[in-house]
Design a protein around this motif. Structure first.
Motif, PDB file in Angstrom:
ATOM      1  N   GLU A 245       0.696  -1.215   0.053  1.00  0.00           N
ATOM      2  CA  GLU A 245       0.088   0.075  -0.113  1.00  0.00           C
ATOM      3  C   GLU A 245       0.854   1.492  -0.021  1.00  0.00           C
ATOM      4  O   GLU A 245       2.091   1.307   0.215  1.00  0.00           O
ATOM      5  N   PRO A 246       0.238   2.356  -0.258  1.00  0.00           N
ATOM      6  CA  PRO A 246       1.107   3.536  -0.340  1.00  0.00           C
ATOM      7  C   PRO A 246       1.973   3.882   0.910  1.00  0.00           C
ATOM      8  O   PRO A 246       3.060   4.436   0.838  1.00  0.00           O
ATOM      9  N   HIS A 442       2.354   4.800  -5.994  1.00  0.00           N
ATOM     10  CA  HIS A 442       1.398   3.793  -6.140  1.00  0.00           C
ATOM     11  C   HIS A 442       0.771   3.875  -6.973  1.00  0.00           C
ATOM     12  O   HIS A 442       0.313   2.815  -7.684  1.00  0.00           O
ATOM     13  N   LYS A 446       0.748   1.119 -10.054  1.00  0.00           N
ATOM     14  CA  LYS A 446      -0.495   0.246 -10.310  1.00  0.00           C
ATOM     15  C   LYS A 446      -1.251   0.547 -11.854  1.00  0.00           C
ATOM     16  O   LYS A 446      -1.560  -0.431 -12.632  1.00  0.00           O
TER      17      LYS A 446
END
Length: 451
Positions: A245-246, A442, A446
């Motif tokens: 995750e970020p 992120h 993605k």
């Protein structure tokens, strides 16, 4: 300067040993999207090999690397040709920076080399588009290869790569820098990231201006991968998504920013300047860094460049337990083949020679990493340099501490390094906070692997 902050993996400097141009992982400079586009445009057709009506089969073999690698590889080719007079190998080689653009163009033009030195970053990209041959269908012995190294070349598209060598992520230490300021070398079986920062800052404080305790990490996905694995996360998942995750990457950058503020690593502008330096001018080689992040197969070239003894260390951990370092055996490169070769049997014969023949091992030695074939590795050890033996011993030493191999990079992952490098610079120059960089990076990552 660190290995990661250039491989790869992965890697304009990652594998060019001896010539002083050994390329570190942190400087790929490759836009994977370009490769994806040209491969998408490529049509089925003939391969790039040739054979006259009354002459031998000619196979084209491409690789990246420096002068020393070219010399060793061509010596191995001669040994193969001596035993196989009806197969001629035409070498095609260059440095990392232009290799992938050239290969993508060749694939698009149905002119790919028959045998291709392939990298972990791009093997999924090429395999999934049908550009690589499934080597499991041909006569290549894999029984003596390290299992993790063998599995790294497998996917739903088959066995599209045979590991040419195995590496591990390491931190290399220059003991002379430690001795000059009276700081003891760390115990790498117990040290933490806090220890790393404290030791590096102490060395900087006690050293002449321009010398730092450590090189900065942050321009390659491999260093991020280690950090994430220590938190139970991963860079990628087995189904080709991001495995973090970020906030996870923000923590990595926050740690780097703290190192920078404490002067444990060079300034932002010095990091950018160091990025372009060849191996023999890196901070570790010139005595300007006490610690730096590199792949294990780069240690011999760095030791030669430094003119002194270097020590190979495990990564620091968040727990003080070496078993939690999150390291793994990485395939340094792969032997792959074009799916459009006109001579797959001869291609397989050559790859089998490179992977399993002691004569090939005695020539190539540890240039591409520790030999994955255990029997060849044992046979050539007496011929290895002391620096190469040091690497082999380190690889063996950490065997029981390794975690599972990470999921292979998915399609589109070739652009991830450039995203990481760009946002690392934004954090170091304080144009973005670690949290802001984490979210933006992120999102871009993605998008890159889902497009």
């Amino acid at each position: 300067m660190p290995f990661f902050p250039r491989s790869a993996s992965a890697e304009r400097q990652a594998d060019n040993s001896s010539s002083g141009a050994a390329r570190r992982i942190r400087k790929t400079g490759v836009v994977a999207a370009a490769a994806a586009v040209v491969m998408a445009l490529s049509a089925c057709g003939g391969g790039g090999s040739a054979q006259s009506d009354d002459g031998p089969v000619e196979l084209r073999f491409s690789w990246w690397g420096g002068d020393k690698r070219a010399q060793l590889t061509q010596e191995a080719i001669k040994k193969f040709e001596a035993e196989n007079p009806n197969i001629k190998i035409k070498p095609e080689f260059g440095d990392w920076s232009g290799y992938w653009d050239k290969l993508a163009t060749q694939v698009a033009a149905n002119d790919a080399p028959d045998i291709i030195q392939m990298d972990e970053k791009y093997i999924t990209e090429y395999s999934s588009r049908g550009a690589l041959l499934d080597l499991s269908k041909y006569d290549i012995d894999t029984s003596k290869l390290d299992e993790a190294a063998l599995n790294a070349g497998k996917s739903e598209d088959g066995l599209t790569g045979i590991a040419a060598g195995i590496n591990a992520a390491t931190i290399l230490a220059n003991p002379a820098v430690f001795e000059a300021v009276g700081v003891p070398l760390p115990d790498d079986s117990t040290w933490t990231w806090e220890d790393f920062g404290r030791i590096a800052a102490e060395i900087t404080e006690k050293s002449p201006k321009g010398t730092y305790g450590a090189a900065a990490y942050g321009t390659d996905e491999a260093s991020l991968g280690v950090w994430l694995r220590q938190d139970g996360k991963s860079l990628y998942t087995s189904d080709g998504k991001l495995g973090f995750e970020p906030a996870d990457i923000a923590g990595w950058w926050a740690n780097l920013k703290q190192l920078s503020e404490n002067k444990a690593v060079p300034t932002a502008s010095e990091v950018v300047e160091a990025e372009a330096a060849p191996l023999d001018q890196s901070g570790l080689a010139t005595g300007k860094n006490a610690l730096a992040f590199w792949w294990s197969n780069q240690a011999p070239a760095l030791e030669k460049a430094s003119g002194g003894d270097l020590k190979i260390l495990r990564f620091p951990t968040k727990t003080g337990d070496a078993a939690d370092a999150g390291l793994w055996y990485k395939a340094s490169q792969f032997w792959s083949a074009s799916s459009r070769t006109k001579h797959p049997e001869e291609v397989a014969k050559f790859i089998n020679f490179l992977a399993n023949d002691v004569k090939a091992g005695e020539t190539l030695l540890a240039d591409r990493g520790v030999y994955p074939n255990s029997e060849v590795r044992a046979a050539i050890e007496p011929k290895l340099t002391p620096a190469d033996v040091k690497v082999v011993k380190f690889i063996d030493q950490i065997k029981d501490e390794l975690g599972e191999a990470p999921a292979p990079p998915p399609k589109g992952a070739g652009s991830i390094q450039e995203i990481i490098k760009r946002y690392t610079s934004e954090v170091l120059f304080e144009r973005l906070s670690p949290e802001e960089a984490g979210k933006k990076a992120h999102d871009e990552m993605k998008s890159a692997i889902s497009s």
